[in-house]
Scaffold this motif. Structure first.
Motif, PDB file in Angstrom:
ATOM      1  N   TYR A 114      29.261  54.995  43.132  1.00  0.00           N
ATOM      2  CA  TYR A 114      29.054  53.772  42.348  1.00  0.00           C
ATOM      3  C   TYR A 114      30.329  52.936  42.311  1.00  0.00           C
ATOM      4  CZ  TYR A 114      25.444  56.984  40.727  1.00  0.00           C
ATOM      5  OH  TYR A 114      24.422  57.888  40.675  1.00  0.00           O
ATOM      6  N   TRP A 115      30.140  51.633  42.541  1.00  0.00           N
ATOM      7  CA  TRP A 115      31.265  50.699  42.594  1.00  0.00           C
ATOM      8  C   TRP A 115      30.938  49.425  41.825  1.00  0.00           C
ATOM      9  CZ3 TRP A 115      35.933  51.693  45.051  1.00  0.00           C
ATOM     10  CH2 TRP A 115      35.979  52.870  45.820  1.00  0.00           C
ATOM     11  N   GLY A 116      31.978  48.864  41.213  1.00  0.00           N
ATOM     12  CA  GLY A 116      31.835  47.553  40.606  1.00  0.00           C
ATOM     13  C   GLY A 116      32.020  46.461  41.640  1.00  0.00           C
ATOM     14  N   GLN A 117      31.899  45.217  41.196  1.00  0.00           N
ATOM     15  CA  GLN A 117      31.963  44.074  42.097  1.00  0.00           C
ATOM     16  C   GLN A 117      33.398  43.654  42.387  1.00  0.00           C
ATOM     17  OE1 GLN A 117      31.513  43.862  38.880  1.00  0.00           O
ATOM     18  NE2 GLN A 117      32.739  42.143  38.168  1.00  0.00           N
ATOM     19  N   GLY A 118      34.346  44.136  41.613  1.00  0.00           N
ATOM     20  CA  GLY A 118      35.742  43.812  41.830  1.00  0.00           C
ATOM     21  C   GLY A 118      36.216  42.667  40.948  1.00  0.00           C
ATOM     22  N   THR A 119      37.489  42.697  40.620  1.00  0.00           N
ATOM     23  CA  THR A 119      38.113  41.626  39.834  1.00  0.00           C
ATOM     24  C   THR A 119      39.483  41.329  40.436  1.00  0.00           C
ATOM     25  OG1 THR A 119      38.700  40.904  37.590  1.00  0.00           O
ATOM     26  CG2 THR A 119      39.118  43.213  38.121  1.00  0.00           C
ATOM     27  N   GLN A 120      39.782  40.041  40.564  1.00  0.00           N
ATOM     28  CA  GLN A 120      41.022  39.631  41.223  1.00  0.00           C
ATOM     29  C   GLN A 120      42.204  39.726  40.266  1.00  0.00           C
ATOM     30  OE1 GLN A 120      41.580  38.443  44.554  1.00  0.00           O
ATOM     31  NE2 GLN A 120      43.731  38.645  43.913  1.00  0.00           N
ATOM     32  N   VAL A 121      43.277  40.324  40.759  1.00  0.00           N
ATOM     33  CA  VAL A 121      44.551  40.347  40.045  1.00  0.00           C
ATOM     34  C   VAL A 121      45.585  39.696  40.959  1.00  0.00           C
ATOM     35  CG1 VAL A 121      46.405  41.808  39.160  1.00  0.00           C
ATOM     36  CG2 VAL A 121      44.019  42.393  38.699  1.00  0.00           C
ATOM     37  N   THR A 122      46.229  38.657  40.455  1.00  0.00           N
ATOM     38  CA  THR A 122      47.245  37.954  41.222  1.00  0.00           C
ATOM     39  C   THR A 122      48.546  37.955  40.437  1.00  0.00           C
ATOM     40  OG1 THR A 122      45.565  36.514  42.222  1.00  0.00           O
ATOM     41  CG2 THR A 122      47.866  35.803  42.371  1.00  0.00           C
ATOM     42  N   VAL A 123      49.603  38.440  41.072  1.00  0.00           N
ATOM     43  CA  VAL A 123      50.912  38.511  40.437  1.00  0.00           C
ATOM     44  C   VAL A 123      51.849  37.563  41.170  1.00  0.00           C
ATOM     45  CG1 VAL A 123      52.790  39.998  39.689  1.00  0.00           C
ATOM     46  CG2 VAL A 123      50.468  40.922  39.859  1.00  0.00           C
ATOM     47  N   SER A 124      52.346  36.568  40.463  1.00  0.00           N
ATOM     48  CA  SER A 124      53.232  35.597  41.076  1.00  0.00           C
ATOM     49  C   SER A 124      54.687  36.012  40.892  1.00  0.00           C
ATOM     50  CB  SER A 124      53.007  34.212  40.463  1.00  0.00           C
ATOM     51  OG  SER A 124      53.323  34.241  39.085  1.00  0.00           O
ATOM     52  N   SER A 125      55.500  35.643  41.865  1.00  0.00           N
ATOM     53  CA  SER A 125      56.929  36.037  41.811  1.00  0.00           C
ATOM     54  C   SER A 125      57.760  34.987  41.105  1.00  0.00           C
ATOM     55  CB  SER A 125      57.450  36.246  43.232  1.00  0.00           C
ATOM     56  OG  SER A 125      57.254  35.082  43.995  1.00  0.00           O
TER      57      SER A 125
END
Length: 125
Positions: A114-125
């Motif tokens: 079982y898997w979720g649809q995913g969620t974006q994580v963006t880390v800026s420098s």
């Protein structure tokens, strides 16, 4: 069947924190081991962390050890990933995954049906 829904992704500066949540529902949504994986552009989906249903035993990828904490709430059928001291290389789509409690080898993708649809994580420098 089990449905997984992630939430909590977003944009954060390096050194910041985010908390991802995963809610499980469905006829067999109880007694689940839970894991988090991530996939950066052009890369394979990789293991991040996992927690067992029974005693809450945790295990982390070396790249996140000491910065990320996985937890679960059995009564609510939810799992969280607290991410601290985030780095640009943590940027990825994060996926919640679940497997029945008796499944082992929880660091491996094929262990999770079982898997979720995913969620974006963006880390800026």
């Amino acid at each position: 069947q089990v449905q997984l829904v992630e939430s909590g992704g977003g944009l954060v500066q390096a050194g910041g924190s985010l908390r991802l949540s995963c809610a499980a529902s469905g006829r067999t949504s109880s007694s689940l081991n839970m894991g988090w994986f991530r996939q950066a552009p052009g890369k394979e989906r990789e293991f991040v962390a996992r927690i067992t249903w029974s005693i809450g035993r945790t295990y982390y990828a070396d790249s996140v050890k000491g910065r990320f904490t996985i937890s679960r709430d059995i009564a609510k059928n939810t799992g969280d990933l607290q991410m601290s001291n985030l780095k640009p290389e943590d940027t990825a789509v994060y996926y919640c995954a679940a497997a029945p409690y008796f499944v082992t080898r929880l660091e491996e993708k094929p262990s999770y049906p079982y898997w979720g649809q995913g969620t974006q994580v963006t880390v800026s420098s």
